[in-house]
Scaffold this motif. Structure first.
Motif, mmCIF file in Angstrom:
data_model
loop_
_atom_site.group_PDB
_atom_site.id
_atom_site.type_symbol
_atom_site.label_atom_id
_atom_site.label_comp_id
_atom_site.label_asym_id
_atom_site.label_seq_id
_atom_site.Cartn_x
_atom_site.Cartn_y
_atom_site.Cartn_z
ATOM 1 N N ASP A 7 -23.969 7.151 1.451
ATOM 2 C CA ASP A 7 -23.564 7.885 0.252
ATOM 3 C C ASP A 7 -22.219 8.586 0.415
ATOM 4 N N GLN A 8 -21.612 8.463 1.601
ATOM 5 C CA GLN A 8 -20.347 9.159 1.879
ATOM 6 C C GLN A 8 -19.160 8.281 1.507
ATOM 7 N N ARG A 9 -18.268 8.808 0.657
ATOM 8 C CA ARG A 9 -17.094 8.051 0.227
ATOM 9 C C ARG A 9 -15.875 8.478 1.029
ATOM 10 N N THR A 10 -15.291 7.512 1.705
ATOM 11 C CA THR A 10 -14.072 7.755 2.471
ATOM 12 C C THR A 10 -12.854 7.508 1.585
ATOM 13 N N ILE A 11 -11.879 8.417 1.655
ATOM 14 C CA ILE A 11 -10.637 8.275 0.895
ATOM 15 C C ILE A 11 -9.606 7.501 1.707
ATOM 16 N N LEU A 12 -9.501 7.836 2.985
ATOM 17 C CA LEU A 12 -8.589 7.134 3.890
ATOM 18 C C LEU A 12 -8.960 7.472 5.315
ATOM 19 N N LEU A 13 -8.376 6.739 6.243
ATOM 20 C CA LEU A 13 -8.500 7.027 7.665
ATOM 21 C C LEU A 13 -7.137 7.446 8.208
ATOM 22 N N GLU A 14 -7.155 8.291 9.222
ATOM 23 C CA GLU A 14 -5.925 8.667 9.919
ATOM 24 C C GLU A 14 -6.104 8.373 11.402
ATOM 25 N N LYS A 30 -1.848 7.210 8.314
ATOM 26 C CA LYS A 30 -2.807 7.065 7.224
ATOM 27 C C LYS A 30 -2.994 5.598 6.861
ATOM 28 N N VAL A 31 -4.258 5.194 6.785
ATOM 29 C CA VAL A 31 -4.605 3.817 6.430
ATOM 30 C C VAL A 31 -5.594 3.884 5.263
ATOM 31 N N GLY A 32 -5.172 3.399 4.100
ATOM 32 C CA GLY A 32 -5.971 3.504 2.887
ATOM 33 C C GLY A 32 -7.122 2.518 2.831
ATOM 34 N N SER A 83 -3.411 14.000 11.691
ATOM 35 C CA SER A 83 -2.613 13.040 12.460
ATOM 36 C C SER A 83 -1.164 13.489 12.522
ATOM 37 N N ARG A 84 -0.507 13.158 13.600
ATOM 38 C CA ARG A 84 0.923 13.393 13.676
ATOM 39 C C ARG A 84 1.618 12.448 12.708
ATOM 40 N N SER A 85 2.446 12.962 11.847
ATOM 41 C CA SER A 85 3.114 12.096 10.876
ATOM 42 C C SER A 85 4.246 11.342 11.551
ATOM 43 N N ALA A 86 4.497 10.155 11.068
ATOM 44 C CA ALA A 86 5.550 9.319 11.655
ATOM 45 C C ALA A 86 6.904 9.687 11.069
#
Length: 243
Positions: A139-146, A182-184, A86-89
């Motif tokens: 079974d897939q663990r997501t850490i965060l979304l962007e 980033k959205v935790g 993602s483009r950082s803000a």
């Protein structure tokens, strides 16, 4: 004529840049822009082929003619793609429509603030849909979304959703706010608030708004895992937001 094409999500990563300068002949169509991009970037051919051209922040059919001053963007299937960062803000600026009902930006969202926008004395029902980051998918663990977006067009398409809701359920009021970056886990990525005189229209309009957002609003979501990342989307068949 010279045309700048804006690129997003998996296409931007595959090509290695967020914009491409093309020199084209007069009377070039949107479809010919895609053909030229495929010619120059054959490794990204599949991604380019599945994308749709937007001209001046509106989805355009392949036969649409371009002018030299047009704003041109290549839109991958919304909420989908195959990987990019993602483009950082640089700051937490909030972009909003003139009526304040539709916003997009990097700051955390307030469900109460979005809902307050649709509360009126003559409406007896209000409903807030809140989308949050889910940790486990099977079974897939997501850490965060962007999240990444074509911001001006995203706002325009959100307004379009509001207009469609007003036509289908007259008098219904809608507000949408979406977060970028980033959205935790368990954090809010989108809030859709709807109010109407009666509850039935509220339920129907809220469901319509989130489904329509996934169809036409140019926002892309990447799931980040402990061992990698991938763009995810809800599209399971041919994607055509012009329909």
């Amino acid at each position: 004529m010279k045309i700048t094409v804006l690129l997003f999500a998996g296409i931007a990563e595959r090509i290695g840049k967020s914009r491409v300068e093309l020199t084209l002949t007069e009377s070039t169509t949107a479809g010919q822009v895609k053909e030229e991009l495929i010619h120059q970037y054959p490794d990204a051919a599949g991604l380019i082929e599945s994308a749709i051209i937007a001209i001046n922040q509106e989805y355009a059919p392949s036969h649409s003619l371009l002018n030299s001053d047009d704003e041109v963007a290549l839109i991958p299937p919304v909420s989908g793609g195959d990987g990019t960062t993602s483009r950082s803000a640089e700051h937490e600026e909030i972009h909003t429509t003139s009526d304040g009902l539709y916003t997009i930006g990097y700051a955390p969202l307030s469900v109460e603030q979005v809902t307050d926008k649709v509360i009126t004395p003559n409406h007896g029902a209000s409903l807030s849909f809140v989308g949050t980051t889910r940790e486990m998918t099977g079974d897939q663990r997501t850490i965060l979304l962007e999240y990444e977006a074509y911001i001006p067009m995203a706002l325009s398409m959100m307004q379009t959703i509001g207009q469609e809701i007003d036509q289908r359920w007259p008098g219904t009021r809608c507000a949408i706010s979406h977060r970028l970056g980033k959205v935790g886990i368990a954090e809010v990525s989108v809030v859709i608030a709807v109010s109407s005189p009666h509850r039935a229209d509220c339920y129907d309009a809220s469901r319509y708004a989130i489904e329509r957002l996934k169809e036409i609003v140019p926002i892309w979501k990447k799931e980040v895992w402990a061992d990698g990342s991938e763009w995810k989307g809800h599209q399971t068949g041919p994607w055509n937001p012009k329909i």
